[in-house]
Motif scaffolding. Structure first.
Motif, PDB file in Angstrom:
ATOM      1  N   GLN A   4      13.703  20.046   4.780  1.00 41.46           N
ATOM      2  CA  GLN A   4      13.362  19.427   3.709  1.00 41.46           C
ATOM      3  C   GLN A   4      13.783  17.884   4.135  1.00 41.46           C
ATOM      4  N   ASP A   5      14.635  17.722   4.979  1.00 44.98           N
ATOM      5  CA  ASP A   5      14.956  16.541   5.763  1.00 44.98           C
ATOM      6  C   ASP A   5      13.873  15.874   6.777  1.00 44.98           C
ATOM      7  N   ARG A   6      13.041  16.666   7.281  1.00 39.84           N
ATOM      8  CA  ARG A   6      12.000  16.439   8.404  1.00 39.84           C
ATOM      9  C   ARG A   6      11.126  15.550   7.750  1.00 39.84           C
ATOM     10  N   LEU A   7      10.966  14.261   8.427  1.00 40.52           N
ATOM     11  CA  LEU A   7       9.683  13.502   7.911  1.00 40.52           C
ATOM     12  C   LEU A   7       8.310  13.806   8.126  1.00 40.52           C
ATOM     13  N   PRO A   8       7.502  13.491   7.202  1.00 43.40           N
ATOM     14  CA  PRO A   8       6.059  13.845   7.680  1.00 43.40           C
ATOM     15  C   PRO A   8       5.387  13.110   8.936  1.00 43.40           C
ATOM     16  N   PRO A   9       4.417  13.471   9.452  1.00 43.67           N
ATOM     17  CA  PRO A   9       3.856  12.812  10.537  1.00 43.67           C
ATOM     18  C   PRO A   9       3.534  11.293  10.126  1.00 43.67           C
ATOM     19  N   MET A  10       3.613  10.187  11.010  1.00 41.98           N
ATOM     20  CA  MET A  10       3.416   8.958  10.629  1.00 41.98           C
ATOM     21  C   MET A  10       2.018   8.690  10.373  1.00 41.98           C
ATOM     22  N   GLN A  11       1.436   9.239  11.019  1.00 45.82           N
ATOM     23  CA  GLN A  11      -0.242   9.070  10.848  1.00 45.82           C
ATOM     24  C   GLN A  11      -0.556   9.283   9.361  1.00 45.82           C
ATOM     25  N   ALA A  12      -0.063  10.517   9.009  1.00 45.31           N
ATOM     26  CA  ALA A  12      -0.596  10.949   7.793  1.00 45.31           C
ATOM     27  C   ALA A  12       0.163  10.050   6.683  1.00 45.31           C
ATOM     28  N   LEU A  13       1.285   9.619   6.736  1.00 48.52           N
ATOM     29  CA  LEU A  13       2.093   8.523   5.734  1.00 48.52           C
ATOM     30  C   LEU A  13       0.989   7.218   5.866  1.00 48.52           C
ATOM     31  N   THR A  14       0.637   6.887   7.102  1.00 49.47           N
ATOM     32  CA  THR A  14      -0.081   5.479   7.219  1.00 49.47           C
ATOM     33  C   THR A  14      -1.201   5.547   6.409  1.00 49.47           C
ATOM     34  N   MET A  15      -2.205   6.594   6.691  1.00 48.27           N
ATOM     35  CA  MET A  15      -3.416   6.822   5.843  1.00 48.27           C
ATOM     36  C   MET A  15      -3.203   7.342   4.428  1.00 48.27           C
ATOM     37  N   PHE A  16      -1.916   7.789   4.093  1.00 47.45           N
ATOM     38  CA  PHE A  16      -1.734   7.974   2.547  1.00 47.45           C
ATOM     39  C   PHE A  16      -1.477   6.715   2.113  1.00 47.45           C
ATOM     40  N   GLU A  17      -0.626   5.679   2.791  1.00 50.44           N
ATOM     41  CA  GLU A  17      -0.428   4.218   2.266  1.00 50.44           C
ATOM     42  C   GLU A  17      -1.647   3.575   1.961  1.00 50.44           C
ATOM     43  N   SER A  18      -2.391   3.625   3.036  1.00 54.44           N
ATOM     44  CA  SER A  18      -3.685   2.936   2.933  1.00 54.44           C
ATOM     45  C   SER A  18      -4.753   3.332   1.800  1.00 54.44           C
ATOM     46  N   ALA A  19      -4.652   4.712   1.698  1.00 51.96           N
ATOM     47  CA  ALA A  19      -5.773   5.355   0.628  1.00 51.96           C
ATOM     48  C   ALA A  19      -5.095   4.916  -0.739  1.00 51.96           C
ATOM     49  N   ALA A  20      -3.746   4.930  -0.969  1.00 54.68           N
ATOM     50  CA  ALA A  20      -3.010   4.736  -2.158  1.00 54.68           C
ATOM     51  C   ALA A  20      -3.273   2.978  -2.514  1.00 54.68           C
ATOM     52  N   ARG A  21      -3.152   2.342  -1.741  1.00 56.63           N
ATOM     53  CA  ARG A  21      -3.164   1.101  -2.080  1.00 56.63           C
ATOM     54  C   ARG A  21      -4.486   0.567  -2.312  1.00 56.63           C
ATOM     55  N   LEU A  22      -5.584   0.829  -1.596  1.00 51.10           N
ATOM     56  CA  LEU A  22      -7.034   0.864  -1.904  1.00 51.10           C
ATOM     57  C   LEU A  22      -7.702   1.604  -2.868  1.00 51.10           C
ATOM     58  N   GLN A  41      -8.439  14.862   5.160  1.00 51.19           N
ATOM     59  CA  GLN A  41      -7.710  15.840   5.618  1.00 51.19           C
ATOM     60  C   GLN A  41      -6.102  15.809   5.852  1.00 51.19           C
ATOM     61  N   ARG A  42      -5.823  14.380   6.398  1.00 52.50           N
ATOM     62  CA  ARG A  42      -4.336  14.142   6.537  1.00 52.50           C
ATOM     63  C   ARG A  42      -3.687  13.995   5.255  1.00 52.50           C
ATOM     64  N   VAL A  43      -4.428  13.522   4.332  1.00 52.19           N
ATOM     65  CA  VAL A  43      -3.691  13.525   2.933  1.00 52.19           C
ATOM     66  C   VAL A  43      -3.423  15.138   2.456  1.00 52.19           C
ATOM     67  N   VAL A  44      -4.465  15.901   2.510  1.00 52.37           N
ATOM     68  CA  VAL A  44      -4.446  17.157   2.070  1.00 52.37           C
ATOM     69  C   VAL A  44      -3.109  17.801   2.867  1.00 52.37           C
ATOM     70  N   GLN A  45      -3.124  17.687   4.242  1.00 53.09           N
ATOM     71  CA  GLN A  45      -1.967  18.244   5.068  1.00 53.09           C
ATOM     72  C   GLN A  45      -0.529  17.608   4.440  1.00 53.09           C
ATOM     73  N   LEU A  46      -0.484  16.552   4.097  1.00 53.33           N
ATOM     74  CA  LEU A  46       0.484  15.707   3.614  1.00 53.33           C
ATOM     75  C   LEU A  46       1.054  16.414   2.075  1.00 53.33           C
ATOM     76  N   GLU A  47       0.004  16.612   1.287  1.00 52.68           N
ATOM     77  CA  GLU A  47       0.441  17.359   0.210  1.00 52.68           C
ATOM     78  C   GLU A  47       0.769  18.728   0.194  1.00 52.68           C
ATOM     79  N   GLU A  48       0.327  19.519   1.122  1.00 52.39           N
ATOM     80  CA  GLU A  48       0.668  20.921   1.512  1.00 52.39           C
ATOM     81  C   GLU A  48       1.933  20.836   2.030  1.00 52.39           C
ATOM     82  N   ALA A  49       2.444  19.874   2.751  1.00 50.38           N
ATOM     83  CA  ALA A  49       3.701  19.817   3.548  1.00 50.38           C
ATOM     84  C   ALA A  49       4.767  19.536   2.313  1.00 50.38           C
ATOM     85  N   LEU A  50       4.496  18.665   1.413  1.00 49.61           N
ATOM     86  CA  LEU A  50       5.226  18.341   0.446  1.00 49.61           C
ATOM     87  C   LEU A  50       5.455  19.377  -0.842  1.00 49.61           C
TER      88      LEU A  50
END
Length: 304
Positions: A4-22, A41-50
């Motif tokens: 639960q404490d493990r951070l998601p991949p930085m690339q996925a977070l970066t893509m999520f942040e850009s998609a959310a902001r835009l 795909q990266r956002v989907v992987q992030l959603e699955e991880a969370l």
């Protein structure tokens, strides 16, 4: 570290942040130099991880869910903090440089004798001086600051223009030359001696001997009787060597007059609307601001 404490991949977070902001996967892909399917795909992987959806998908774009809003706030703040820290580190590692453009005369007779004072104030700044007699072009010349000669009312496509010195011109010669020509008492006596010329430009950018004689209601002698140089540094040196009478521009000849290397022939200065201008064309940086403030102080102008 627990799962639960493990951070998601930085690339996925970066893509999520850009998609959310835009509010768009396509716009995020364009900003990040990627593709829309890769971002999705990266956002989907992030959603699955969370274990929760972060976006609501629609025909006109995407909107954040409640969990997406919470994650975006945290990621956006974190990335801003990381960007600021890395920019500060790079700035400390990058040498501070200042590129200055001016002409030969100003660099030789005014700037160089004073430059050590600026270096003493900012010893870590690497100063690069570019000299040219050509007209300064802010749209093409690569300089942070220019000290250019011209008309302050001209169409300078730069961020700021301040007149440092007006064009103030007097005839000068060496003491030895004056002693050898005791008949030089008035402007009307000048046609009988060799004159030293600064090569003119088209259109004219500075006062010529023809202009000087015209102001005093006199006919100018033929130019071939004198010597013409393509820089004021050579004109001044020829005058010091006793080869003729030159037009002397303030403040370039101030020190030469003060030390007796040159003498002023007549108290008949010609002053025009032209002069030396401080042209700032780059976005202000601490180094540019420091040099600008120092220069204005050296010129006796109010600090801005």
């Amino acid at each position: 570290m627990s799962r639960q404490d493990r951070l998601p991949p930085m690339q996925a977070l970066t893509m999520f942040e850009s998609a959310a902001r835009l509010a768009s996967f396509t716009a995020a892909a364009r900003e990040l130099g990627s593709t829309q399917p890769a971002v999705s795909q990266r956002v989907v992987q992030l959603e699955e991880a969370l274990g929760t959806p972060l976006f609501e998908r629609g025909h006109r774009g995407v909107t954040l869910t409640e969990d997406g809003e919470r994650l975006f706030e945290a990621v956006h703040h974190a990335l801003d903090t990381i960007r600021a820290a890395t920019a500060e580190i790079r700035a400390r590692r990058t040498p501070h440089t200042l590129t200055l453009s001016t002409d030969f005369g100003f660099a030789t007779y005014w700037l160089m004798p004073r430059l050590s004072q600026f270096k003493a104030l900012m010893p870590d700044v690497d100063v690069k001086i570019i000299t040219s007699q050509s007209v300064f072009d802010p749209s093409h010349d690569q300089a942070d600051i220019a000290i250019a000669f011209g008309d302050a009312h001209a169409d300078w496509t730069a961020r700021g223009v301040v007149k440092l010195f007006p064009e103030h011109v007097v005839p000068v010669c060496s003491p030895a030359f004056l002693a050898a020509h005791p008949s030089l008492r008035t402007p009307s006596d000048l046609p009988g001696v060799p004159l030293l010329h600064l090569e003119p430009t088209q259109p004219a950018r500075w006062l010529s001997w023809a202009d000087w004689f015209s102001v005093h209601g006199l006919d100018a002698p033929a130019a071939h009787r004198g010597i013409t140089f393509n820089s004021f540094t050579l004109v001044a040196h020829a005058a010091i060597m006793g080869q003729g009478v030159a037009l002397g521009w303030a403040p370039l000849v101030d020190e030469l007059l003060a030390t007796g290397q040159l003498v002023e022939l007549f108290d008949t200065p010609v002053v025009t609307e032209r002069g030396y201008l401080l042209v700032t064309q780059r976005t202000a940086t601490p180094v540019i601001n420091a040099f600008r403030q120092w220069l204005l102080g050296e010129c006796g102008l109010d600090m801005e």
